[in-house]
Each structure stands twice: as C-alpha cells, then as structure tokens.
Design an enzyme around this catalytic site. Structure first.
Site, PDB file in Angstrom:
ATOM      1  N   GLU A  91      53.913  60.122  38.801  1.00 30.02           N
ATOM      2  CA  GLU A  91      55.345  60.021  39.049  1.00 30.02           C
ATOM      3  C   GLU A  91      56.148  60.967  38.157  1.00 30.02           C
ATOM      4  O   GLU A  91      55.724  61.352  37.078  1.00 30.02           O
ATOM      5  CB  GLU A  91      55.819  58.583  38.866  1.00 30.02           C
ATOM      6  N   CYS A 104      61.685  64.258  33.803  1.00 36.04           N
ATOM      7  CA  CYS A 104      60.638  63.662  32.970  1.00 36.04           C
ATOM      8  C   CYS A 104      59.295  63.858  33.672  1.00 36.04           C
ATOM      9  O   CYS A 104      59.109  63.377  34.790  1.00 36.04           O
ATOM     10  CB  CYS A 104      60.954  62.177  32.787  1.00 36.04           C
ATOM     11  N   CYS A 111      46.558  56.673  30.863  1.00 32.07           N
ATOM     12  CA  CYS A 111      46.654  57.060  29.447  1.00 32.07           C
ATOM     13  C   CYS A 111      45.680  56.213  28.649  1.00 32.07           C
ATOM     14  O   CYS A 111      45.595  55.006  28.846  1.00 32.07           O
ATOM     15  CB  CYS A 111      48.083  56.847  28.938  1.00 32.07           C
ATOM     16  N   CYS A 115      49.032  51.611  24.482  1.00 32.75           N
ATOM     17  CA  CYS A 115      50.084  50.864  23.784  1.00 32.75           C
ATOM     18  C   CYS A 115      50.338  49.554  24.538  1.00 32.75           C
ATOM     19  O   CYS A 115      50.330  49.525  25.773  1.00 32.75           O
ATOM     20  CB  CYS A 115      51.357  51.686  23.697  1.00 32.75           C
ATOM     21  N   CYS A 118      53.254  49.256  27.376  1.00 32.97           N
ATOM     22  CA  CYS A 118      53.481  50.365  28.305  1.00 32.97           C
ATOM     23  C   CYS A 118      52.733  50.182  29.613  1.00 32.97           C
ATOM     24  O   CYS A 118      51.549  49.833  29.623  1.00 32.97           O
ATOM     25  CB  CYS A 118      53.032  51.665  27.629  1.00 32.97           C
ATOM     26  N   CYS A 340      58.486  53.734  32.537  1.00 35.17           N
ATOM     27  CA  CYS A 340      57.352  54.644  32.463  1.00 35.17           C
ATOM     28  C   CYS A 340      56.141  54.044  33.193  1.00 35.17           C
ATOM     29  O   CYS A 340      55.639  52.997  32.820  1.00 35.17           O
ATOM     30  CB  CYS A 340      57.087  54.817  30.964  1.00 35.17           C
TER      31      CYS A 340
HETATM   32  N1  SAH Z   1      52.642  59.177  25.487  1.00 33.39           N
HETATM   33  C1  SAH Z   1      53.821  59.707  24.929  1.00 33.39           C
HETATM   34  C2  SAH Z   1      54.825  60.133  25.988  1.00 33.39           C
HETATM   35  C3  SAH Z   1      54.963  59.242  27.172  1.00 33.39           C
HETATM   36  S1  SAH Z   1      55.651  57.639  26.870  1.00 33.39           S
HETATM   37  C4  SAH Z   1      54.440  58.740  23.957  1.00 33.39           C
HETATM   38  O1  SAH Z   1      53.989  57.599  23.890  1.00 33.39           O
HETATM   39  O2  SAH Z   1      55.349  59.146  23.249  1.00 33.39           O
HETATM   40  C5  SAH Z   1      57.371  58.052  26.658  1.00 33.39           C
HETATM   41  C6  SAH Z   1      58.173  57.001  25.904  1.00 33.39           C
HETATM   42  O3  SAH Z   1      58.328  55.830  26.719  1.00 33.39           O
HETATM   43  C7  SAH Z   1      57.504  56.552  24.623  1.00 33.39           C
HETATM   44  O4  SAH Z   1      58.414  56.518  23.561  1.00 33.39           O
HETATM   45  C8  SAH Z   1      57.033  55.171  24.997  1.00 33.39           C
HETATM   46  O5  SAH Z   1      56.837  54.392  23.864  1.00 33.39           O
HETATM   47  C9  SAH Z   1      58.125  54.697  25.920  1.00 33.39           C
HETATM   48  N2  SAH Z   1      57.771  53.504  26.707  1.00 33.39           N
HETATM   49  C10 SAH Z   1      56.562  53.131  27.162  1.00 33.39           C
HETATM   50  N3  SAH Z   1      56.628  51.959  27.815  1.00 33.39           N
HETATM   51  C11 SAH Z   1      57.918  51.574  27.777  1.00 33.39           C
HETATM   52  C12 SAH Z   1      58.621  50.438  28.275  1.00 33.39           C
HETATM   53  N4  SAH Z   1      58.012  49.479  28.947  1.00 33.39           N
HETATM   54  N5  SAH Z   1      59.956  50.368  28.039  1.00 33.39           N
HETATM   55  C13 SAH Z   1      60.596  51.360  27.375  1.00 33.39           C
HETATM   56  N6  SAH Z   1      59.985  52.455  26.888  1.00 33.39           N
HETATM   57  C14 SAH Z   1      58.654  52.566  27.081  1.00 33.39           C
HETATM   58 FE1  SF4 Z   2      50.262  56.296  26.558  1.00 31.21          FE
HETATM   59 FE2  SF4 Z   2      52.260  54.688  27.226  1.00 31.21          FE
HETATM   60 FE3  SF4 Z   2      51.366  54.713  24.714  1.00 31.21          FE
HETATM   61 FE4  SF4 Z   2      52.749  56.838  25.667  1.00 31.21          FE
HETATM   62  S1  SF4 Z   2      53.515  54.754  25.385  1.00 31.21           S
HETATM   63  S2  SF4 Z   2      50.837  56.860  24.486  1.00 31.21           S
HETATM   64  S3  SF4 Z   2      52.051  56.824  27.807  1.00 31.21           S
HETATM   65  S4  SF4 Z   2      50.196  54.058  26.533  1.00 31.21           S
END
Ligand code: SAH
Ligand code: SF4
Length: 360
Positions: A91, A104, A111, A115, A118, A340
């Site tokens: 996406e 974006c 991934c 985390c 996420c 995301c």
């Molecule tokens: N992997 C990289 C870039 C992609 S995620 C990273 O983690 O930085 C981009 C941003 O979206 C990151 O700051 C991540 O922590 C945030 N993100 C992920 N899941 C989210 C959610 N459910 N609500 C808000 N932000 C989120």
């Molecule tokens: Fe991966 Fe989501 Fe963590 Fe970014 S926030 S590193 S996309 S698992």
C-alpha cells in the site's frame, strides 16, 4: 520477468545506454521521457531510434505495479493498494498537506521487526521491494494527479509505509537518488524523510551517504525496559547504541533528527516518561524534535488504546517545559484504512475470506 526501468538510477541508465553502443545524451533523453514527460509506454519516446526502442522493450518494463484499490478520504488522503508482479500486495498513501502532496511509500512486503503495536509487523517479511517497485509507487500516484490535468506534483516523500527501510538499504538508497534527481522528479532532499525503527549501524552508514534527506527514528519509549517490551529491535540495538549512532549522524551531517513517539494509553504516555524522554534528549535539544503520534488502533493489538487528549497535552507540556521541540501529529484519512499496513491487512483478510467461501 523483465526488470522495471524505474529501478535504474540515472548513472545506471547511463551505463546501460553506453553498453548498447549509444551516445551519452540518449540516457538524458530517456530519463526525461520517464520522469519529466512521464510517458506510459516506451514507444512514446519519439526522439529515439527504432533500434534503441526495441532494445529498451527487450530489456525492461515500465511500471511493475497494478492498481487494485483506491480509497479517497474526505480530507483528501488517498490510499492505493498495488499488486506486485508476483501477486503480493502493498500500500501507498498520498496525503494532502498545506505545503503540498506527500506520498508515503512501502519498502518491504511485511516487516520482520515485529513491533507490538504495528499492523505491518503482523505479517513476516515476504521479500524486499526492489528499487523499481518503490519508485513506481511515486510514479503511479503522480499519474493519478497527471490524469486529472491540474498540474499538481508530488512534492514530499516519507518512507514510512510497510517495512523497515534500513533492512532494504541498497534499494531504498537507489530509490532516494532517483526521486531526488534534479533532472527527473526533483523532489528536494529536505522534502524527503526516511523513518527507521533504529538499526544503529545503518544510521551510521546513512550519515556517510552525503544525501541531505531527513532522518526520523521511531523511539516510542524513553528507557530500555519499556522500549524492549514494545519493540524487540531494542534488544539488538539498545538506547545506548542507538544514541551513539544518532550522535554520529548529527555530528556528520549537522542535520536535525526527528523522534517519533506513538502515544499508547497508560503504556508510555505518563509525565514520568515525558521527563525521562526530556532527559534522554537533553544533549541534542537543538538538533532534534519529537513528533507525538496518535495511535491508530489495530484489531490484533487490542492491548493498546489511544491516549486521551489530556494525557497527550500533559506529555507535550512536560516536554516543552524542558525545552524539547515537539509537535502533535495531525491525523490523515481516519475514515479510510489509514494506519500503517491496515488497507493491506484488511484486504488480505477479505481475500482470504473470499477464498475460504470459494473453497467451501
Ligand atoms: N519501519 C519504519 C518505517 C515504517 S513505520 C519505522 O518503524 O520507523 C512508520 C511509523 O509508523 C513508525 O514510526 C511506526 O512506529 C508508526 N506506526 C506503526 N504502527 C502504528 C500504529 N498502529 N499507529 C500509529 N503509528 C504507527
Ligand atoms: Fe516494521 Fe511496523 Fe516496526 Fe516499522 S513499526 S519496524 S513497519 S513492525
């Protein structure tokens, strides 16, 4: 399967052109057709010889992505679901900001960083996107606007879609060089932001690239215990290592670093954590700022909820009182699958449900 020509940097295209026994200026012509005139087929490149056109057709395709779904939100946010040549889904999100159109992009299918908050991390990484597949996301969003004929240009890029960009370093770097190229899309380096979960060694490598794009680090917690409990990457790169790399980045580039901090109710959003965060950043106050991000609820992660407004404000005030630069991020596309990885995971669930019905 032929590669996408969008995967070549201008230097790589020049090398290819010279290998064909063609003159140097042909590379400039092709580059101009691709990124300034933005043709959709090689045969539209009308100033090239027939022989060169044939060689281009034999060697490359233009766009490797197919558009599956487009969702437009009331605030102008547009979410695209694209299918890759091997059928996998990614996406891309377009946000309308007061300063222009910001895209974006996704860098990996799934991934591996995992985390706990996420949606992207729910799906293990299937593969990296190649540079052509990342550039194509920008090209297709730009086409969406070109087709309307309003002359709007994608002016900003954030590498914050699905995937960890520094786990796909080379392709992401080639992507950055291509969209930043001043003879092509010419998206200014200061209008490009790469976000990482904190791969310390790659932050150092990035500092040495001599590319002036912005760096954002997903911090989300001010101490190792809490950060390790929500981001397992912190076990490999604890805060000491992460900040050693960040200090190196700041020293080398003299650029500011953005820290992303998702506000998770009762998890990381107390005054105590705000004080701790301020202490963590006290030596780089002038060269950093904190972005407080509202949590986008993900069905599978129901242990988390969004911090209420009062807690966000109290956190913000505490940072400010300590002299930390800080903003509360505005939300986009809340009426569509904006978090995301959500459009993708929701579509995959629907596809899986359809497949199950078909099988029954
Ligand atoms: N992997 C990289 C870039 C992609 S995620 C990273 O983690 O930085 C981009 C941003 O979206 C990151 O700051 C991540 O922590 C945030 N993100 C992920 N899941 C989210 C959610 N459910 N609500 C808000 N932000 C989120
Ligand atoms: Fe991966 Fe989501 Fe963590 Fe970014 S926030 S590193 S996309 S698992």
């Amino acid at each position: 399967m032929k590669p996408s020509i969008y995967g070549l940097t201008r230097q790589q295209l020049l090398d290819w052109v010279l290998e064909q026994g063609e003159q140097k200026f042909r590379a400039d012509q092709i580059w101009d057709w691709l990124y300034t005139k933005r043709v959709q087929r090689f045969e539209e490149m009308s100033n090239l010889s027939k022989a060169l056109l044939e060689r281009l057709e034999d060697a490359f395709i233009l766009n490797p992505l197919k558009q599956r779904i487009v969702q437009e939100s009331a605030d102008g946010t547009v979410k695209y679901l694209f299918e890759l040549p091997d059928g996998m889904l990614i996406e891309t999100v377009l946000m309308r900001q007061h300063y222009g159109l910001s895209v974006c992009v996704t860098t990996q299918v799934g991934c591996n960083i995992g985390c706990t908050f996420c949606a992207s991390g729910l799906i293990k990484k299937q593969r990296d996107l190649n540079a052509g597949e990342i550039v194509s996301q920008i090209m297709l969003v730009q086409k969406y606007f070109d087709d309307r004929g309003l002359g709007e240009r994608v002016s900003h890029v954030v590498v914050m879609g699905i995937g960890e960009p520094f786990d796909n370093y080379k392709n992401v770097l080639n992507f950055l060089r291509t969209v930043n190229d001043d003879k092509g899309l010419a998206i200014g380096a200061r209008h490009i932001t790469v976000s990482t979960s904190g791969l310390a060694h790659k932050i150092k490598e990035f500092a040495n690239e001599g590319i002036q794009v912005n760096l954002a680090v997903s911090l989300h917690a001010p101490n190792n215990d809490l950060r390790s409990s929500i981001m397992k990457i912190n076990r490999a790169f604890p805060l000491e290592k992460l900040f050693e790399a960040i200090d190196y980045y700041i020293k080398t580039t003299n650029r500011r670093v953005t820290f992303e901090y998702i506000m998770l109710n009762q998890v990381n959003d107390g005054i105590e954590q705000a004080e701790e965060l301020a202490a963590l950043l006290k030596n780089i106050k002038k060269l950093s700022y904190v972005n407080l991000i509202p949590y986008n609820p993900v069905t599978e992660h129901d242990q988390y909820s969004r911090s209420p407004r009062e807690r966000v404000m109290a956190f913000y005030d505490t940072l400010k009182k300590n002299g930390i630069n800080c903003v509360i991020r505005q939300e986009h596309g809340t009426d569509i699958d904006a978090a995301c990885g959500q459009l993708r995971s929701n579509t995959m669930k629907k596809d899986a449900a359809k497949a199950a019905v078909a099988q029954a």
